[in-house]
Design an enzyme around this catalytic site. Structure first.
Site, mmCIF file in Angstrom:
data_model
loop_
_atom_site.group_PDB
_atom_site.id
_atom_site.type_symbol
_atom_site.label_atom_id
_atom_site.label_comp_id
_atom_site.label_asym_id
_atom_site.label_seq_id
_atom_site.Cartn_x
_atom_site.Cartn_y
_atom_site.Cartn_z
ATOM 1 N N GLU A 111 -1.233 2.436 7.362
ATOM 2 C CA GLU A 111 -2.509 1.948 7.879
ATOM 3 C C GLU A 111 -3.211 3.030 8.704
ATOM 4 O O GLU A 111 -2.591 4.022 9.097
ATOM 5 C CB GLU A 111 -2.255 0.709 8.754
ATOM 6 N N HIS A 113 -5.771 3.022 3.301
ATOM 7 C CA HIS A 113 -4.315 3.168 3.363
ATOM 8 C C HIS A 113 -3.737 3.576 2.014
ATOM 9 O O HIS A 113 -4.283 3.254 0.962
ATOM 10 C CB HIS A 113 -3.625 1.928 3.949
ATOM 11 N N ASN A 168 -9.237 0.124 3.551
ATOM 12 C CA ASN A 168 -9.315 0.880 4.805
ATOM 13 C C ASN A 168 -8.708 2.280 4.658
ATOM 14 O O ASN A 168 -8.423 2.945 5.647
ATOM 15 C CB ASN A 168 -8.640 0.114 5.946
HETATM 16 C C1 GLP Z 1 -1.583 -2.834 -1.168
HETATM 17 C C2 GLP Z 1 -0.518 -1.787 -1.493
HETATM 18 C C3 GLP Z 1 -1.114 -0.446 -1.821
HETATM 19 C C4 GLP Z 1 -2.256 -0.628 -2.800
HETATM 20 C C5 GLP Z 1 -3.339 -1.467 -2.179
HETATM 21 C C6 GLP Z 1 -4.545 -1.663 -3.076
HETATM 22 O O1 GLP Z 1 -1.928 -2.903 0.162
HETATM 23 N N1 GLP Z 1 0.434 -1.612 -0.450
HETATM 24 O O2 GLP Z 1 -0.109 0.391 -2.348
HETATM 25 O O3 GLP Z 1 -2.766 0.626 -3.160
HETATM 26 O O4 GLP Z 1 -2.783 -2.731 -1.908
HETATM 27 O O5 GLP Z 1 -4.345 -2.721 -3.958
HETATM 28 P P1 GLP Z 1 -5.240 -3.024 -5.194
HETATM 29 O O6 GLP Z 1 -4.913 -1.965 -6.213
HETATM 30 O O7 GLP Z 1 -4.818 -4.385 -5.672
HETATM 31 O O8 GLP Z 1 -6.648 -2.979 -4.738
#
Ligand code: GLP
Length: 239
Positions: free
Chosen positions: A138, A133, A131
């Site tokens: 968020e 973030h 989304n």
């Molecule tokens: C979590 C973390 C973020 C990260 C995101 C994506 O929500 N708080 O910092 O960037 O996940 O994660 P992934 O790299 O596993 O897709």
């Protein structure tokens, strides 16, 4: 923003490491902002290999973006444990120089922000949520926000359920996270993203309006951002 598109995850990780290496080689006491998630794991493997090849991280400091609320540091699901397992235990960084936010009160947030204001992050590693973030900021989070307690969205808890036996009920409902204002203070930002499920967020971040609906779009206002993507994450970019 400088955008680098790679064939696959391994190439993305190697290219991202080149960006960090430029800093590590000139500044042995650099301050790194670090992120959790699957996106930077390959980058951390490259950093570990660099240590095996002789590089010492003993004077490097690190500050992580975020941590779940209500999960003990020692818990296997904590972001502290993630960092220990995926990076810290395999390099010679002094654990006293590593920082991961912790807690659920305003005082905890202020303490982390105060610690951050005593240093200056040379390079902040980021992943991105589906989304848009960054950290756990968020959609709708004001861009000036500093370290704060976040109510996680359903979308984020669903996306992260894979780390909690695929059971969304086990995913914490809150987190402590650097704010977008905190992230923007970093001298340089290195964002890595891979996979088709990130393509919409990447398009909004790079080509969309600068709007709190996509937290990562704030980075369009940062002077030094390098985005390293695999082909799938880049697939919706028009340029
Ligand atoms: C979590 C973390 C973020 C990260 C995101 C994506 O929500 N708080 O910092 O960037 O996940 O994660 P992934 O790299 O596993 O897709």
């Amino acid at each position: 923003m400088k955008v680098i598109v790679c064939e696959n995850y391994d190439e993305m990780s190697a290219k991202a490491f080149e960006v960090i290496k430029e800093l590590l080689d000139v500044k042995k006491d650099a301050v790194l902002g670090l992120a959790t998630g699957s996106s930077p794991v390959g980058l951390y493997k490259e950093m570990i290999q660099y240590h095996k090849d002789g590089y010492s991280y003993k004077d490097i400091k690190s500050y992580n973006l975020d941590e779940y609320v209500g999960i003990d540091r020692k818990d296997p699901q904590s972001y502290y444990t993630f960092m220990y397992e995926n990076l810290f235990k395999d390099i010679d960084i002094d654990l006293n120089n590593t920082h991961v936010p912790y807690g659920n009160t305003e005082a905890d947030c202020k303490a982390y922000e105060d610690a951050l204001s005593e240093v200056s992050i040379d390079l902040q590693v980021l992943g991105i949520g589906q989304n848009g973030h960054i950290g756990f900021n968020e959609p709708g989070t004001p861009f000036e926000t500093l370290t704060h307690i976040v109510d996680l969205t359903e979308n984020t808890r669903e996306a992260n359920a894979r780390f909690f036996d695929n059971d969304i009920n086990k995913v914490p409902t809150q987190a402590i996270s650097m704010g977008i204002g905190t992230i923007m203070k970093s001298k340089k930002v290195l964002l890595v993203a891979n996979g088709e499920n990130k393509a919409d967020a990447i398009k909004a971040m790079i080509e969309g309006p600068i709007d709190t609906a996509c937290a990562a779009s704030a980075l369009q206002n940062h002077a030094d951002v390098v985005v390293v993507l695999d082909k799938a994450a880049a697939s919706k970019l028009t340029k």
